[in-house]
Design an enzyme around this catalytic site. Structure first.
Site, PDB file in Angstrom:
ATOM      1  CB  THR A   1      -0.950   0.007   1.222  1.00  0.00           C
ATOM      2  OG1 THR A   1      -1.646  -1.227   1.283  1.00  0.00           O
ATOM      3  CG2 THR A   1      -1.946   1.130   1.173  1.00  0.00           C
TER       4      THR A   1
ATOM      5  CB  THR B   1      -3.483  -0.634  -1.426  1.00  0.00           C
ATOM      6  OG1 THR B   1      -2.696  -1.807  -1.242  1.00  0.00           O
ATOM      7  CG2 THR B   1      -4.948  -0.990  -1.334  1.00  0.00           C
TER       8      THR B   1
ATOM      9  CB  SER C   1      -6.167  -2.094   8.234  1.00  0.00           C
ATOM     10  OG  SER C   1      -6.622  -3.306   8.774  1.00  0.00           O
TER      11      SER C   1
END
Length: 606
Positions: free
Chosen positions: A417, A435, A484
């Protein structure tokens, strides 16, 4: 004195973003310019201070393009898209138009923070057992390097929508610097060569990847020039016609064919499973405008990305847990102990409750409630650690101080990412994480197009995370896998204070919390908070920690409390910007992690 802060989140009103047929670029964009040897790479500065706006990214070429865009009258959004496109050239193993991401924007005129969910989606053919064969989950490596792992990319659609909402330039003008960079080439550094080497075996099994990333059949040498004329042509097509060829035309057709019929080299013994993506899946892709997450922490307003990302809710819950403790007065051991326990608890709740809100009833508002945070905070003891994995709490029915363990496992997310942060002279700010997931994504390059395809669907749970407990992150048709990524913007009295984010898979969340608390609680400057050694506790028995963290004297005190550690070479690669008094900006990046980042401002000053 520490005050409890009210916590609020606007309900996540989901608005579909239709792809409007774009007009031709206002600025003529021709084919890629003839290759020329680039000058030596721009210098990498970890910190820059000045006026007129700021850019921080992991790459000096991309940062320079962002600064030039600001100098030419571009907004923070124009510069952010230009930087992202350049990173698709120089950081092709971490990002690019074969992936997706989350775009967070602060509007200086309205004071509003808005977000775009450009996360990849599973094709219509995906089912809950996408990664299950003969009743058993596939190995992670087999799942990654396959058509099964590829989600419908969202990056090109994100760029178009962001520019339409907050840009002054069209897509053609913004893409032109990256198009030139792809054609002209950039100087290979040690990080690029090392990342290529980690993927060499996979790349050799796919003719298109081998041809692009192993020129002449060999790893690119440090100091050599790496060119990607196919990507230059792809950017030129997008510049002229917008995202339509990607989602409805020839690029989309090539993507679908690559996913459904992975081109494995003759003689390769790798089993590469085909995926089910169709041209219709690409044509049906939409970005989503979501209300940001919002918590009040100390005297600041912290905004982040709502589900499908778990970043905003998990960062916000951890901060709410820490709200009851005056971390500015705590000694270092107490501060780090409470930081680690807070993220342990928030990860337990993340893994149980967060998924794509279009498919699961995600209790976003309750996860960000101070009442729920207080019910979790009271589990933290000053002289012992919670046994991990800790069981999730119920944000809709909080019960104070009820410690329980769980059989839950931490889902894996690739540590790749990239993140970029931009501010312009008017005070508009962008925090953008994008990403292709694993370093090198799926390993599959779209032939003739110059970009890798993502493996984002491996962010789904292959099987339920906790036996016997509903898992909101199982695959499904059209579903976005949980992420995340935690692009974050912090306001003070309604004005931008700072913005930041990082790569790093699940460690993204803990890195953002550690930098925020270092800056807001511990008296560090933003560059100091970024540089400090990191640890990452994600509801596991052992805490991942960098060598520098383990060398600290305080680590011995943490071990005495009950913490145990495992070494991780590095955690994250943060970029950020902060507004200083007098209208100046500081841009900050990593001095060393991931080879060091690149920070710059429009008009430097002391």
């Amino acid at each position: 004195m520490v005050f409890a802060r009210s916590v609020r989140i606007a309900f996540c009103l989901v608005v579909s973003c239709a792809l409007v047929a774009p007009t031709a670029s206002a600025v003529p964009v021709g084919s890629a310019p003839p290759p020329r040897s680039p000058s030596k790479p721009p210098p990498k500065l970890a910190t820059a201070v000045g006026h007129g706006g700021a850019v921080s990214s992991v790459d000096p070429y991309a940062t320079r393009i962002g600064i030039r865009t600001l100098r030419r009258g571009g907004t923070a959004t124009d510069a952010a898209v230009a930087v992202a496109a350049a990173l698709g050239v120089t950081e092709p193993y971490s990002s690019g138009i074969g992936g997706g991401g989350y775009f967070v924007h602060h509007d200086a005129d309205t004071g509003e923070v808005s977000t775009i969910d450009g996360r990849e989606t599973a094709p219509a053919a995906a089912s809950e057992d996408l990664f299950v064969e003969n009743g058993e989950p596939l190995s992670f490596d087999e799942a990654v390097t396959s058509g099964l792992s590829v989600g419908v990319p969202g990056t090109a659609a994100t760029w178009q929508r962001a520019l339409r909402e907050w840009g002054e330039m069209d897509l053609g003008r913004v893409l032109r610097p990256a198009q030139r960079l792809a054609g002209k080439g950039f100087v290979v550094d040690e990080t690029f060569r090392a990342q290529t080497a980690r993927n060499e075996e996979r790349f050799r099994d796919f003719p298109a990847s081998r041809k692009l990333f192993l020129p002449g059949g060999e790893l690119p040498e440090v100091g050599s020039v790496f060119r990607n004329p196919a990507l230059a042509e792809t950017y030129g097509l997008l510049a002229r016609k917008g995202p339509a060829p990607f989602y409805e035309g020839e690029i989309g057709a090539d993507i679908a064919e690559t996913v459904r019929e992975p081109g494995v080299a003759p003689g390769a013994d790798r089993v590469v499973r085909p995926g089910g993506m169709t041209r219709a899946d690409l044509a049906n892709y939409r970005t989503i405008e979501r209300a940001p997450t919002h918590v009040e922490y100390r005297d600041a307003d912290v905004y982040g990305m709502a589900p499908s990302s778990s970043g905003g809710t998990t960062v916000g819950e951890a901060l709410n847990i820490l709200e009851r403790t005056d971390l500015s007065e705590a000694d270092k051991a107490e501060y780090l102990h409470r930081f680690l326990e807070a993220t342990k608890l928030s990860f337990a709740d993340r893994n149980r409750w967060v998924g794509d809100p279009a498919f699961s009833d995600v209790p976003t508002e309750e996860l960000l409630g101070q009442r729920f945070a207080d019910s979790r905070e009271c589990l933290i003891e000053p002289d012992s650690v919670l046994e991990a994995p800790v069981a999730a709490g119920d944000p809709r029915d909080p019960h104070r101080c009820r410690p329980r363990t769980s059989k839950a496992e931490l889902p894996y997310e690739g540590p790749s990412t990239t993140h970029l942060t931009v501010a312009d002279a008017a005070g508009n700010v962008v925090s953008y994480t994008l990403t292709i997931e694993q370093t090198g994504g799926s390993g599959m390059t779209v032939p003739g197009r110059g970009f890798l395809l993502n493996n984002e669907l491996t962010d789904f749970s292959f099987t339920p995370n906790t036996p016997g407990v509903p898992d909101p992150n199982l695959p499904g048709p059209g579903k976005r896998p949980r992420s995340s990524m935690s692009p974050t913007i912090v306001l003070s009295d309604g004005e931008p204070l700072l913005a930041l984010g990082t790569p790093g898979g699940t460690t993204i969340i803990t890195s953002v919390v550690q930098v925020l608390t270092g800056r807001l609680d511990r008296g560090m400057s933003l560059p100091e908070a970024i540089t400090t050694p990191r640890a990452s506790q994600r509801n596991t028995e052992r805490t991942a920690a960098e060598p520098g963290f383990l060398r600290q004297r305080v680590t011995g005190k943490l071990r005495e409390t009950g913490h145990s550690f495992e070494q991780m070479a590095e955690i994250g690669a943060v970029t950020g910007v902060e507004r200083l008094p007098g209208g100046r900006w500081v841009a900050a990046a990593e001095p060393e992690r991931r080879g060091g980042g690149a920070a710059s401002v429009v008009r430097p000053s002391p």
